[in-house]
Design a protein around this motif. Structure first.
Motif, PDB file in Angstrom:
ATOM      1  N   TYR A 123       0.853  -1.179   0.000  1.00  0.00           N
ATOM      2  CA  TYR A 123       0.000   0.000   0.000  1.00  0.00           C
ATOM      3  C   TYR A 123       0.894   1.235   0.000  1.00  0.00           C
ATOM      4  N   CYS A 124       0.303   2.407  -0.122  1.00  0.00           N
ATOM      5  CA  CYS A 124       1.040   3.653   0.075  1.00  0.00           C
ATOM      6  C   CYS A 124       0.129   4.640   0.791  1.00  0.00           C
ATOM      7  N   LEU A 125       0.694   5.720   1.255  1.00  0.00           N
ATOM      8  CA  LEU A 125      -0.050   6.751   1.966  1.00  0.00           C
ATOM      9  C   LEU A 125      -0.167   7.996   1.099  1.00  0.00           C
TER      10      LEU A 125
ATOM     11  N   LYS B 291      -4.756   6.043   3.572  1.00  0.00           N
ATOM     12  CA  LYS B 291      -4.090   4.803   3.213  1.00  0.00           C
ATOM     13  C   LYS B 291      -4.836   4.150   2.061  1.00  0.00           C
ATOM     14  N   THR B 292      -4.108   3.753   1.016  1.00  0.00           N
ATOM     15  CA  THR B 292      -4.737   3.118  -0.135  1.00  0.00           C
ATOM     16  C   THR B 292      -5.144   1.689   0.222  1.00  0.00           C
ATOM     17  N   PRO B 293      -6.019   1.078  -0.572  1.00  0.00           N
ATOM     18  CA  PRO B 293      -6.286  -0.348  -0.391  1.00  0.00           C
ATOM     19  C   PRO B 293      -5.063  -1.177  -0.791  1.00  0.00           C
ATOM     20  N   ASN B 294      -5.150  -2.475  -0.587  1.00  0.00           N
ATOM     21  CA  ASN B 294      -4.083  -3.385  -0.970  1.00  0.00           C
ATOM     22  C   ASN B 294      -3.830  -3.275  -2.473  1.00  0.00           C
TER      23      ASN B 294
ATOM     24  N   ASP C 254       3.156  -7.584  -5.628  1.00  0.00           N
ATOM     25  CA  ASP C 254       4.388  -7.136  -6.287  1.00  0.00           C
ATOM     26  C   ASP C 254       4.553  -5.621  -6.232  1.00  0.00           C
ATOM     27  N   PHE C 255       3.637  -4.918  -5.565  1.00  0.00           N
ATOM     28  CA  PHE C 255       3.744  -3.462  -5.475  1.00  0.00           C
ATOM     29  C   PHE C 255       5.021  -3.058  -4.742  1.00  0.00           C
TER      30      PHE C 255
ATOM     31  N   LEU D  82      -1.261   1.201 -12.852  1.00  0.00           N
ATOM     32  CA  LEU D  82      -2.066   0.931 -11.664  1.00  0.00           C
ATOM     33  C   LEU D  82      -2.798   2.188 -11.212  1.00  0.00           C
ATOM     34  N   ASP D  83      -4.106   2.063 -10.976  1.00  0.00           N
ATOM     35  CA  ASP D  83      -4.882   3.134 -10.369  1.00  0.00           C
ATOM     36  C   ASP D  83      -4.766   2.979  -8.854  1.00  0.00           C
ATOM     37  N   LEU D  84      -4.065   3.910  -8.210  1.00  0.00           N
ATOM     38  CA  LEU D  84      -3.778   3.730  -6.793  1.00  0.00           C
ATOM     39  C   LEU D  84      -5.001   3.945  -5.903  1.00  0.00           C
TER      40      LEU D  84
END
Length: 392
Positions: free
Chosen positions: A85-87, A99-102, A106-107, A139-141
């Motif tokens: 994930y990322c913030l 916080k993004t979803p999973n 491989d992210f 990828l759409d984050l």
């Protein structure tokens, strides 16, 4: 006013509700509500749509204002179970992060090389690759939607990448340098990456911008513009010399003993930027050895082989990593006459332990770290600015 008595006093609330001339906020016309919703910032949009069921219904056909740049912070480490994930930091809300979803296992083993709205172009880290085969994906984050791209073979991956995608049809175009000598592209409908023969003379290109179906390419000798609006191969529509504002790097420097190399190196970036009005800028930013201050030089193209110094962006703000400017006048969350940039080097994701991200006010020369309060306790390896695209 039917709500005021002869004595000039307001009628009781219950009586006003029965009055046919009184209107409830929840019964406002949907077209009027949509005009309001389309002008709201992200935080206000989220609050407004939760007021009542009718407002929530209207919000499904609207989306919040997306001209405010957000920041992505990628977690540090490569554990796919912990760092998938990322913030996201919204400058309108200085004390909150999202916080993004999973985003997939491989992210954590990939890194972002460019963005278009909420879409990221992800490239695998070199230590997780076999030979020189690169398998990139888009990828759409915010939604987790993913578009896989075919593999291609090259030594350094895709450099100077640009990404464009149509939000409705998902038509997409990816362009970049697969080698110093030639560019490749992939778009929806292709089975593999294709070399672009008409993009001749861009050897050594180090900055590209794609805007309004035109590709702007910069190397140390020329700026060239190609038109991609036709069905056939792109056509070169303009070229000019940049020798008046750029010089090819040369020479060498000596490493001082006992001091880490990354602390001695003179950081330097040179970027193309296309403004809202279509002006073409070259932005030189550099930080001398041991200095913590970045310095900027901006040149605007006047015509063939003609450039002039620029000292102000006026009511616009520059998103340097995206190569564009956006209108920033009287908008909370974004500063006009400022440069938003990061010191990341996207092709060498392990070069620095931590990426810093800045907002530089060209009027006062002040540097702001807008994320310092909320990010101080979150370990990260990379960060960058992007323009979110909010969907239903």
């Amino acid at each position: 006013n039917p709500n005021i008595t002869d004595d000039g006093l307001l009628l009781p609330l219950a009586q006003r509700r029965r009055n046919p001339h009184c209107h409830c906020w929840s019964k406002l016309p949907s077209d009027l509500l949509q005009l309001v919703f389309d002008r709201l910032r992200f935080a206000d949009f989220q609050r407004a749509k939760s007021v009542c069921s009718s407002w929530q219904s209207v919000s499904r056909n609207s989306q919040p204002n997306n001209q405010i740049p957000w920041m992505i912070r990628f977690p540090k480490g490569n554990d796919p179970d912990q760092n998938n994930y990322c913030l996201l930091f919204n400058p309108e809300e200085k004390y909150n992060m999202y916080k993004t979803p999973n985003l997939g296992n491989d992210f954590a083993k990939s890194f972002c090389v460019t963005t278009y709205r909420s879409w990221l172009l992800m490239q695998p880290q070199y230590k997780y690759m076999d030979d020189h085969w690169f398998n990139l994906y888009i990828l759409d984050l915010l939604t987790g939607e993913r578009i896989n791209l075919p593999t291609f073979e090259t030594e350094y991956g895709l450099t100077c990448p640009v990404l464009w995608i149509d939000e409705k049809t998902k038509d997409h175009l990816v362009i970049g340098m697969a080698d110093e000598d030639y560019a490749i592209s992939f778009k929806k409908g292709y089975n593999s990456w294709k070399q672009i023969p008409t993009l001749s003379g861009i050897e050594g290109c180090f900055s590209m911008v794609y805007k309004d179906h035109k590709l702007y390419c910069l190397n140390y000798y020329k700026l060239k513009i190609f038109d991609f609006s036709g069905d056939n191969n792109p056509v070169r529509v303009f070229k000019t010399s940049v020798s008046g504002c750029l010089k090819q790097p040369g020479g060498s420097c000596m490493r001082l003993p006992g001091i880490p190399w990354k602390d001695q190196a003179a950081h330097s970036k040179k970027n193309l930027v296309v403004t809202l009005t279509g002006d073409v800028l070259i932005v030189k930013c550099y930080r001398p050895s041991f200095s913590v201050i970045w310095e900027f030089e901006i040149y605007k193209m006047l015509g063939n082989n003609e450039w002039e110094d620029v000292f102000s962006l006026g009511d616009e703000a520059m998103l340097l990593d995206l190569g564009i400017t956006v209108l920033a006048k009287d908008m909370q969350g974004i500063k006009s006459n400022s440069i938003y940039f990061s010191n990341a080097t996207p092709y060498f994701e392990d070069q620095y332990d931590k990426t810093e991200i800045f907002v530089v006010d060209l009027g006062s020369n002040e540097v702001e770290l807008p994320h310092r309060f909320v990010c101080s306790s979150f370990p990260c390896s990379r960060a960058r600015w992007f323009l979110p695209s909010f969907k239903r």
